[in-house]
Design an enzyme around this catalytic site. Structure first.
Site, short mmCIF file in Angstrom:
data_model
loop_
_atom_site.label_atom_id
_atom_site.label_comp_id
_atom_site.label_asym_id
_atom_site.label_seq_id
_atom_site.Cartn_x
_atom_site.Cartn_y
_atom_site.Cartn_z
N HIS A 18 45.50 10.90 -6.93
CA HIS A 18 44.58 11.51 -5.96
C HIS A 18 44.18 12.91 -6.42
CE1 HIS A 18 46.81 8.89 -2.82
NE2 HIS A 18 45.59 8.42 -2.89
N LYS A 42 46.65 -0.10 7.25
CA LYS A 42 47.93 0.44 6.77
C LYS A 42 48.69 1.10 7.90
CE LYS A 42 46.35 1.77 2.11
NZ LYS A 42 45.96 2.92 1.29
N ARG A 91 40.60 2.52 -9.81
CA ARG A 91 41.62 2.18 -10.80
C ARG A 91 41.18 0.92 -11.54
NH1 ARG A 91 46.37 2.66 -6.49
NH2 ARG A 91 44.75 1.46 -5.48
N SER A 129 50.26 5.11 -3.75
CA SER A 129 51.20 5.75 -2.82
C SER A 129 52.32 4.78 -2.44
CB SER A 129 50.46 6.16 -1.54
OG SER A 129 49.48 7.11 -1.83
O1 PNS Z 1 43.39 5.77 0.86
P1 PNS Z 1 42.85 4.59 1.60
O2 PNS Z 1 43.82 4.11 2.65
O3 PNS Z 1 42.40 3.46 0.70
O4 PNS Z 1 41.53 5.12 2.35
C1 PNS Z 1 40.78 4.28 3.19
C2 PNS Z 1 39.99 5.13 4.20
C3 PNS Z 1 40.95 5.94 5.06
C4 PNS Z 1 39.05 6.04 3.45
C5 PNS Z 1 39.18 4.13 5.09
O5 PNS Z 1 40.06 3.26 5.74
C6 PNS Z 1 38.31 4.88 6.11
O6 PNS Z 1 37.23 5.33 5.77
N1 PNS Z 1 38.81 5.00 7.37
C7 PNS Z 1 38.09 5.67 8.43
C8 PNS Z 1 37.44 4.70 9.38
C9 PNS Z 1 36.13 4.17 8.78
O7 PNS Z 1 35.21 4.92 8.53
N2 PNS Z 1 36.11 2.85 8.59
C10 PNS Z 1 34.98 2.18 7.98
C11 PNS Z 1 35.08 2.29 6.47
S1 PNS Z 1 34.16 1.06 5.73
#
Ligand code: PNS
Length: 166
Positions: A18, A42, A91, A129
């Site tokens: 990150h 998650k 990745r 993570s």
């Molecule tokens: O590190 P991650 O868990 O892969 O990140 C995913 C994250 C937190 C960026 C994604 O779940 C997110 O954007 N969550 C906020 C809610 C949202 O906007 N959902 C629609 C995304 S398509």
């Protein structure tokens, strides 16, 4: 107008992978927001405050980077904060489908926002993570995977969690 880039994620916890993406983004944009969001898929091991504190320790030396949290849609945060760029690390191919779907969804929700993908550095190709939590939780060495400034915090925190659970 200053260009703001958002590096979004759940950062549970932040890893060297990150931080590599955040530093490279900071070298390209005027301002960077590392945005902590909820990932509905998650359940996090670290609380929101803990994750924020860990990120803040890691980005202390990057003067154009700030950390923020948002309990809502990434596309809405971008609109409210005049940010038009989301930067994510890619990745292997396994990330692609999920990231592609999120990028398209975010642009549908907020047509002004573009998602840029940076290829991860080769040494972080396999890093995640959840891998860090698994290895540290079982007493393994994660010093190659997490920034040195938070290594102690992570080990202490995961040791405490394991003690409580046993
Ligand atoms: O590190 P991650 O868990 O892969 O990140 C995913 C994250 C937190 C960026 C994604 O779940 C997110 O954007 N969550 C906020 C809610 C949202 O906007 N959902 C629609 C995304 S398509």
């Amino acid at each position: 107008m200053k260009q703001i880039a958002i590096c979004p994620g759940s950062f549970d916890p932040i890893t060297k992978g990150h931080l590599d993406i955040i530093s490279r983004t900071a070298a390209m944009f005027d301002n960077v927001v590392v945005l902590l969001l909820n990932n509905e898929n998650k359940s996090c091991s670290f609380s929101l405050d803990e994750r924020k504190e860990l990120i803040e320790k890691c980005v202390k030396g990057l003067k154009n980077v700030k950390v923020d949290t948002y309990d809502g849609l990434l596309a809405d945060y971008a609109a409210k904060n005049n940010a038009f760029v989301i930067v994510k690390g890619l990745r292997a191919m396994s990330d692609f489908e999920y990231e592609f779907q999120m990028a398209l969804t975010n642009r549908k929700l907020n047509p002004k926002v573009e998602t840029l993908f940076l290829t991860t550095s080769a040494e972080n190709m396999y890093l995640s993570s959840s891998m860090v939590k698994q290895i540290a939780g079982m007493g393994g060495d994660v010093s190659d995977f997490v920034p040195p400034e938070i290594l102690g915090d992570i080990l202490e925190r995961l040791r405490l969690k394991n003690k409580k659970e046993s």
